[in-house]
Design an enzyme around this catalytic site. Structure first.
Site, PDB file in Angstrom:
ATOM      1  N   SER A 160     -11.030  -6.533 -17.907  1.00  0.00           N
ATOM      2  CA  SER A 160     -10.030  -5.493 -17.689  1.00  0.00           C
ATOM      3  C   SER A 160      -9.164  -5.720 -16.465  1.00  0.00           C
ATOM      4  CB  SER A 160     -10.720  -4.121 -17.568  1.00  0.00           C
ATOM      5  OG  SER A 160     -11.396  -3.812 -18.778  1.00  0.00           O
ATOM      6  N   LYS A 161      -9.692  -6.378 -15.443  1.00  0.00           N
ATOM      7  CA  LYS A 161      -8.965  -6.520 -14.189  1.00  0.00           C
ATOM      8  C   LYS A 161      -8.487  -7.947 -13.977  1.00  0.00           C
ATOM      9  CE  LYS A 161     -11.437  -2.740 -11.912  1.00  0.00           C
ATOM     10  NZ  LYS A 161     -12.263  -2.339 -10.748  1.00  0.00           N
TER      11      LYS A 161
END
Length: 220
Positions: free
Chosen positions: A9-10
């Site tokens: 996600s990051k």
């Protein structure tokens, strides 16, 4: 040919794809057939996924570590896999919820059909809840959608002002916070009510009646 897709996600380096990569390589996928993204699953613009989907050919199988690595929602996952199936591309999940999904096998296709049924059930529940909420709101004199810019109070002011020769339409619209189009949909240049104006006052009358009836019921 097996093609793997990974996602974290990051993009700030705080998350790694090592666990996913190891699982995909162990499943028999070559490093040159691995695609990845560092972005939220809710984003539509994922260049790694786009490139992966373009690279797939009939007879290939797309493999992910877990189901949530591919899609942002169950409905999105179902749609994506259905599109792959229509192209003759299989889909396989290695771990977690949905690990039994492998659309290249009969049992895997059955499990995918179960997930698809859940997604359809979820959509039907959302539609039913939305329709029930709108019906309840209408019964209380409220309508769904964007609030009306023209109100009954503004309409009465517009009627009075439009009947005066010194009224400047532009200034009146600015004062009421409406456009000329909205104004002329409700009143004529002479201040007489048009169809939309009559409908607005009728809605206002119904709302007042419903509120009055509710107050009487509470008082009783």
């Amino acid at each position: 040919m097996l093609v793997g897709y990974m996602r974290v996600s990051k993009a700030d380096g705080s998350q790694a794809t090592d666990l996913q990569r190891d699982a995909l390589v162990e499943a028999g996928i070559g490093p040159e057939q691995l695609y990845e993204d560092r972005a939220s699953g809710k984003r539509d613009d994922r260049p790694g996924l786009d490139a992966c989907l373009r690279a797939l050919r009939a007879g290939d199988t797309l493999v992910v570590w877990k189901l949530d690595r591919l899609g942002r929602s169950l409905a999105h996952l179902i749609d994506t896999v259905n599109k792959l199936n229509s192209r003759g591309v299989g889909f396989r999940v290695l771990a977690g919820q949905g690990a039994s999904i492998d659309t290249t096998t009969a049992n895997g296709r059955l499990m995918f059909a179960f997930f698809a049924a859940l997604a359809e059930f979820e959509r039907e529940l959302i539609v039913e809840r939305t329709q029930a909420g709108l019906a309840a709101a209408r019964a209380r004199g409220r309508n769904g959608g964007r609030p009306f810019k023209m109100t009954a109070a503004k309409l009465r002011l517009a009627q009075a002002a439009m009947g005066q020769p010194e009224t400047k339409v532009g200034e009146l619209c600015a004062e009421l916070g409406i456009t000329r189009q909205t104004l002329y949909r409700h009143v004529t240049p002479q201040g007489e009510l048009r169809a939309d104006g009559l409908k607005l006052l009728a809605r206002k009358g119904r709302s007042v009646m419903i509120a009055a009836n509710g107050a009487r019921e509470q008082a009783g």
